[in-house]
Design a protein around this motif. Structure first.
Motif, PDB file in Angstrom:
ATOM      1  N   SER A  63       0.830  -1.209   0.000  1.00  0.00           N
ATOM      2  CA  SER A  63       0.000   0.000   0.000  1.00  0.00           C
ATOM      3  C   SER A  63       0.863   1.258   0.000  1.00  0.00           C
ATOM      4  O   SER A  63       0.541   2.247  -0.673  1.00  0.00           O
ATOM      5  CB  SER A  63      -0.921   0.010   1.227  1.00  0.00           C
ATOM      6  OG  SER A  63      -1.792  -1.108   1.219  1.00  0.00           O
ATOM      7  N   VAL A  64       1.955   1.224   0.737  1.00  0.00           N
ATOM      8  CA  VAL A  64       2.869   2.375   0.772  1.00  0.00           C
ATOM      9  C   VAL A  64       3.594   2.525  -0.563  1.00  0.00           C
ATOM     10  O   VAL A  64       3.709   3.627  -1.111  1.00  0.00           O
ATOM     11  CB  VAL A  64       3.877   2.221   1.931  1.00  0.00           C
ATOM     12  CG1 VAL A  64       4.908   3.351   1.883  1.00  0.00           C
ATOM     13  CG2 VAL A  64       3.157   2.219   3.268  1.00  0.00           C
ATOM     14  N   VAL A  65       4.076   1.403  -1.108  1.00  0.00           N
ATOM     15  CA  VAL A  65       4.773   1.436  -2.404  1.00  0.00           C
ATOM     16  C   VAL A  65       3.854   1.969  -3.494  1.00  0.00           C
ATOM     17  O   VAL A  65       4.299   2.670  -4.413  1.00  0.00           O
ATOM     18  CB  VAL A  65       5.279   0.019  -2.766  1.00  0.00           C
ATOM     19  CG1 VAL A  65       5.829  -0.012  -4.193  1.00  0.00           C
ATOM     20  CG2 VAL A  65       6.352  -0.431  -1.782  1.00  0.00           C
ATOM     21  N   ALA A  66       2.567   1.659  -3.401  1.00  0.00           N
ATOM     22  CA  ALA A  66       1.599   2.069  -4.428  1.00  0.00           C
ATOM     23  C   ALA A  66       1.490   3.584  -4.569  1.00  0.00           C
ATOM     24  O   ALA A  66       1.037   4.080  -5.602  1.00  0.00           O
ATOM     25  CB  ALA A  66       0.222   1.484  -4.115  1.00  0.00           C
ATOM     26  N   LEU A  67       1.934   4.312  -3.564  1.00  0.00           N
ATOM     27  CA  LEU A  67       1.807   5.769  -3.579  1.00  0.00           C
ATOM     28  C   LEU A  67       2.918   6.461  -4.377  1.00  0.00           C
ATOM     29  O   LEU A  67       2.981   7.686  -4.400  1.00  0.00           O
ATOM     30  CB  LEU A  67       1.808   6.301  -2.142  1.00  0.00           C
ATOM     31  CG  LEU A  67       0.613   5.890  -1.272  1.00  0.00           C
ATOM     32  CD1 LEU A  67       0.859   6.262   0.180  1.00  0.00           C
ATOM     33  CD2 LEU A  67      -0.663   6.552  -1.779  1.00  0.00           C
ATOM     34  N   SER A  68       3.778   5.688  -5.042  1.00  0.00           N
ATOM     35  CA  SER A  68       4.945   6.261  -5.724  1.00  0.00           C
ATOM     36  C   SER A  68       4.582   7.317  -6.766  1.00  0.00           C
ATOM     37  O   SER A  68       5.182   8.399  -6.806  1.00  0.00           O
ATOM     38  CB  SER A  68       5.759   5.150  -6.393  1.00  0.00           C
ATOM     39  OG  SER A  68       6.230   4.230  -5.443  1.00  0.00           O
ATOM     40  N   VAL A  69       3.610   7.026  -7.643  1.00  0.00           N
ATOM     41  CA  VAL A  69       3.242   7.980  -8.692  1.00  0.00           C
ATOM     42  C   VAL A  69       2.688   9.281  -8.106  1.00  0.00           C
ATOM     43  O   VAL A  69       3.152  10.367  -8.470  1.00  0.00           O
ATOM     44  CB  VAL A  69       2.242   7.351  -9.696  1.00  0.00           C
ATOM     45  CG1 VAL A  69       1.606   8.425 -10.576  1.00  0.00           C
ATOM     46  CG2 VAL A  69       2.961   6.332 -10.573  1.00  0.00           C
ATOM     47  N   PRO A  70       1.718   9.231  -7.179  1.00  0.00           N
ATOM     48  CA  PRO A  70       1.244  10.485  -6.596  1.00  0.00           C
ATOM     49  C   PRO A  70       2.312  11.235  -5.799  1.00  0.00           C
ATOM     50  O   PRO A  70       2.388  12.466  -5.860  1.00  0.00           O
ATOM     51  CB  PRO A  70       0.092  10.030  -5.678  1.00  0.00           C
ATOM     52  CG  PRO A  70      -0.335   8.717  -6.213  1.00  0.00           C
ATOM     53  CD  PRO A  70       0.909   8.086  -6.738  1.00  0.00           C
ATOM     54  N   VAL A  71       3.155  10.514  -5.044  1.00  0.00           N
ATOM     55  CA  VAL A  71       4.167  11.174  -4.209  1.00  0.00           C
ATOM     56  C   VAL A  71       5.189  11.914  -5.053  1.00  0.00           C
ATOM     57  O   VAL A  71       5.542  13.068  -4.780  1.00  0.00           O
ATOM     58  CB  VAL A  71       4.863  10.149  -3.285  1.00  0.00           C
ATOM     59  CG1 VAL A  71       6.119  10.761  -2.662  1.00  0.00           C
ATOM     60  CG2 VAL A  71       3.910   9.686  -2.187  1.00  0.00           C
ATOM     61  N   PHE A  72       5.671  11.252  -6.106  1.00  0.00           N
ATOM     62  CA  PHE A  72       6.726  11.853  -6.930  1.00  0.00           C
ATOM     63  C   PHE A  72       6.181  12.642  -8.119  1.00  0.00           C
ATOM     64  O   PHE A  72       6.948  13.220  -8.886  1.00  0.00           O
ATOM     65  CB  PHE A  72       7.696  10.774  -7.411  1.00  0.00           C
ATOM     66  CG  PHE A  72       8.466  10.126  -6.301  1.00  0.00           C
ATOM     67  CD1 PHE A  72       9.493  10.812  -5.657  1.00  0.00           C
ATOM     68  CD2 PHE A  72       8.148   8.845  -5.859  1.00  0.00           C
ATOM     69  CE1 PHE A  72      10.200  10.217  -4.617  1.00  0.00           C
ATOM     70  CE2 PHE A  72       8.847   8.248  -4.820  1.00  0.00           C
ATOM     71  CZ  PHE A  72       9.877   8.935  -4.200  1.00  0.00           C
ATOM     72  N   GLY A  73       4.857  12.631  -8.294  1.00  0.00           N
ATOM     73  CA  GLY A  73       4.246  13.449  -9.328  1.00  0.00           C
ATOM     74  C   GLY A  73       4.525  12.986 -10.745  1.00  0.00           C
ATOM     75  O   GLY A  73       4.581  13.791 -11.671  1.00  0.00           O
ATOM     76  N   PHE A  74       4.700  11.663 -10.947  1.00  0.00           N
ATOM     77  CA  PHE A  74       4.950  11.145 -12.288  1.00  0.00           C
ATOM     78  C   PHE A  74       3.716  11.298 -13.171  1.00  0.00           C
ATOM     79  O   PHE A  74       2.590  11.369 -12.682  1.00  0.00           O
ATOM     80  CB  PHE A  74       5.342   9.661 -12.241  1.00  0.00           C
ATOM     81  CG  PHE A  74       6.619   9.386 -11.507  1.00  0.00           C
ATOM     82  CD1 PHE A  74       7.715  10.233 -11.651  1.00  0.00           C
ATOM     83  CD2 PHE A  74       6.741   8.286 -10.682  1.00  0.00           C
ATOM     84  CE1 PHE A  74       8.901   9.977 -10.971  1.00  0.00           C
ATOM     85  CE2 PHE A  74       7.911   8.021  -9.998  1.00  0.00           C
ATOM     86  CZ  PHE A  74       8.999   8.868 -10.143  1.00  0.00           C
ATOM     87  N   ASN A  75       3.934  11.312 -14.502  1.00  0.00           N
ATOM     88  CA  ASN A  75       2.817  11.300 -15.448  1.00  0.00           C
ATOM     89  C   ASN A  75       2.101   9.960 -15.329  1.00  0.00           C
ATOM     90  O   ASN A  75       2.706   8.915 -15.591  1.00  0.00           O
ATOM     91  CB  ASN A  75       3.341  11.501 -16.878  1.00  0.00           C
ATOM     92  CG  ASN A  75       2.219  11.561 -17.904  1.00  0.00           C
ATOM     93  OD1 ASN A  75       1.408  10.650 -18.007  1.00  0.00           O
ATOM     94  ND2 ASN A  75       2.181  12.632 -18.663  1.00  0.00           N
ATOM     95  N   PRO A  76       0.826   9.923 -14.937  1.00  0.00           N
ATOM     96  CA  PRO A  76       0.155   8.648 -14.677  1.00  0.00           C
ATOM     97  C   PRO A  76      -0.035   7.787 -15.914  1.00  0.00           C
ATOM     98  O   PRO A  76      -0.009   6.567 -15.830  1.00  0.00           O
ATOM     99  CB  PRO A  76      -1.186   9.071 -14.075  1.00  0.00           C
ATOM    100  CG  PRO A  76      -1.411  10.460 -14.566  1.00  0.00           C
ATOM    101  CD  PRO A  76      -0.054  11.076 -14.668  1.00  0.00           C
ATOM    102  N   VAL A  77      -0.245   8.399 -17.088  1.00  0.00           N
ATOM    103  CA  VAL A  77      -0.450   7.619 -18.315  1.00  0.00           C
ATOM    104  C   VAL A  77       0.840   6.926 -18.730  1.00  0.00           C
ATOM    105  O   VAL A  77       0.876   5.725 -18.982  1.00  0.00           O
ATOM    106  CB  VAL A  77      -0.974   8.515 -19.453  1.00  0.00           C
ATOM    107  CG1 VAL A  77      -1.060   7.732 -20.751  1.00  0.00           C
ATOM    108  CG2 VAL A  77      -2.345   9.084 -19.088  1.00  0.00           C
ATOM    109  N   GLN A  78       1.937   7.683 -18.801  1.00  0.00           N
ATOM    110  CA  GLN A  78       3.217   7.087 -19.172  1.00  0.00           C
ATOM    111  C   GLN A  78       3.660   6.073 -18.121  1.00  0.00           C
ATOM    112  O   GLN A  78       4.198   5.007 -18.445  1.00  0.00           O
ATOM    113  CB  GLN A  78       4.265   8.184 -19.329  1.00  0.00           C
ATOM    114  CG  GLN A  78       3.985   9.137 -20.485  1.00  0.00           C
ATOM    115  CD  GLN A  78       4.984  10.277 -20.549  1.00  0.00           C
ATOM    116  OE1 GLN A  78       5.861  10.402 -19.699  1.00  0.00           O
ATOM    117  NE2 GLN A  78       4.851  11.125 -21.556  1.00  0.00           N
ATOM    118  N   GLY A  79       3.430   6.413 -16.845  1.00  0.00           N
ATOM    119  CA  GLY A  79       3.809   5.503 -15.773  1.00  0.00           C
ATOM    120  C   GLY A  79       3.043   4.198 -15.842  1.00  0.00           C
ATOM    121  O   GLY A  79       3.601   3.125 -15.613  1.00  0.00           O
ATOM    122  N   GLN A  80       1.760   4.255 -16.190  1.00  0.00           N
ATOM    123  CA  GLN A  80       0.950   3.047 -16.266  1.00  0.00           C
ATOM    124  C   GLN A  80       1.429   2.123 -17.373  1.00  0.00           C
ATOM    125  O   GLN A  80       1.557   0.912 -17.170  1.00  0.00           O
ATOM    126  CB  GLN A  80      -0.519   3.414 -16.487  1.00  0.00           C
ATOM    127  CG  GLN A  80      -1.445   2.223 -16.575  1.00  0.00           C
ATOM    128  CD  GLN A  80      -1.631   1.534 -15.250  1.00  0.00           C
ATOM    129  OE1 GLN A  80      -2.534   1.823 -14.491  1.00  0.00           O
ATOM    130  NE2 GLN A  80      -0.769   0.580 -14.951  1.00  0.00           N
TER     131      GLN A  80
END
Length: 411
Positions: free
Chosen positions: A334-351
């Motif tokens: 659950s903590v690891v899952a927060l990586s994209v929101p925490v670091f502000g990555f582009n969610p589409v490219q990240g997915q």
């Protein structure tokens, strides 16, 4: 809706197969593929769903025949079984946790976009709102996991899968590509453009999820099926494969019919809703967000659970959803899952990028299941030549896709 949920719950373990397979990764990959290549990658989806359905059937049937779950059997019967089982746990665990990161990133951004449409004042606080939403979503699911009951997981997934399927299939009634494009899309060919290999690898990684086949015996165990349920298990596998193909194909078809050739670039979550705008007008954003949100929420449960499930499978061949180990590992996930929101990555490219990693464990899992399916003295069904042929083709297919994905990443 009540009758639909009752129907889906009758085929319980198939719900988890759909939950693992169709998440925001599938939605993102199908929309981007439909936008970029029309129906040109339909052949990838077709073979992925065909192979996936057979592998779901094989892993479930092996358990009903032998009483052995997948990793427990790998550790016990394969040469170098302990090493192979640990390698599978590590590879699949990394892939699924990567997927979880992308799923939560997309889902929290989808909820933010819905709120921002109604409350424009939130535009200046996107980072903190998205992060807060991500923490809220993953927190709710973690609390539900602490309940530790298979029936709860099954009912929640059935609800989200129903909403997801209805949302995307509904749009297909309004926007559909030309039949000639659909037929042409079934002819295998890899587009000669940069990034096609990565997208195809992401495609296969999300449609032929190794975690689906590994966890299948555990969920059958949770459902309480026995050898008397062979036919039910077979039908459940067929329905799961068909639903995966139908829902994923509908997403691709809508994107192809609406966006292909328009020159539209998909760089953020809101861009993807453009795939539905020509079909349902002002309701496009609502329909798309409902389907995408349901897809994301239906995948969070399985992705959070996969690592402790695999460890329980490896050590005892049991469905473990109550131990301290289960609670601790799902908490870490659950903590690891927060990586994209925490670091502000582009969610589409990240997915898309996180989905690529799922394909690399696939050849090892398929080879292991093929070995177990042909183990002598296991009391397995006779006449397995057809399933053996399909599994061998799936193994070759996974090797080719993995190679193309690696070539694109390092190229």
């Amino acid at each position: 809706m009540k009758k639909l949920l009752s129907f889906l719950l009758a085929f319980g373990p198939g719900i988890f197969a759909i939950g693992y397979t169709i998440g925001t990764g599938s939605v993102t990959s199908m929309i981007v593929a439909g936008n970029s290549f029309g129906m040109g990658l339909l052949w990838v989806l077709f073979f992925s769903c065909l192979f996936s359905g057979v592998l779901i059937y094989v892993s479930g049937s092996y358990y009903l025949a032998t009483g052995e779950t997948a990793l427990f059997a790998v550790r016990r019967h394969l040469p170098w079984g302990k090493f192979l089982a640990i390698a599978i746990i590590v590879a699949v665990g990394i892939g699924q946790w990567n997927s979880l990161i992308g799923i939560l990133g997309i889902t929290s951004n989808v909820v933010y976009e819905i709120l921002a449409l109604n409350f424009p004042g939130l535009q200046g606080s996107k980072y903190w709102v998205v992060l807060g939403l991500a923490i809220l979503i993953i927190g709710i699911f973690y609390l539900l996991l602490l309940k530790g009951k298979y029936s709860i997981f099954e009912k929640v997934l059935a609800l989200f899968v129903s909403l997801m399927g209805l949302s995307f299939v509904f749009t297909l009634l309004f926007v559909f590509p030309q039949p000639a494009e659909v037929v042409a899309g079934l002819i295998p060919k890899i587009p000669d453009v940069p990034g096609a290999g990565i997208l195809i690898a992401a495609f296969v990684g999300t449609t032929m999820a190794a975690a689906t086949f590994l966890s299948r015996p555990l969920f059958i165990q949770g459902k309480g099926w026995t050898q008397a349920d062979f036919r039910t298990q077979r039908n459940d596998s067929i329905i799961a494969g068909l639903l995966i193909f139908t829902i994923s194909g509908a997403i691709m078809a809508v994107a192809s019919g609406s966006l292909y050739g328009s020159g539209t670039e998909i760089n953020n979550v809101l861009d993807m809703s453009g795939a539905l705008e020509p079909s349902v007008g002002k309701f496009a954003v609502s329909v798309f967000f409902a389907g995408t949100l349901s897809a994301g929420l239906s995948s969070i449960f399985p992705c959070l659970m996969i690592v402790p499930l695999m460890l329980g499978d490896y050590s005892a061949g049991k469905l473990d959803v109550n131990s301290a180990r289960f609670k601790v590992i799902t908490g870490v996930a659950s903590v690891v899952a927060l990586s994209v929101p925490v670091f502000g990555f582009n969610p589409v490219q990240g997915q898309i990028f996180t989905q690529v990693f799922n394909v690399f464990a696939l050849p090892l899992v398929i080879a292991s299941l093929l070995y177990l399916w042909n183990r002598k003295g296991a009391g397995l069904p006779a006449g397995r030549w057809l399933t053996n042929g399909v599994m061998a083709a799936a193994f070759i297919f996974s090797l080719i896709i993995s190679w193309n994905g690696l070539a694109d990443i390092f190229g």
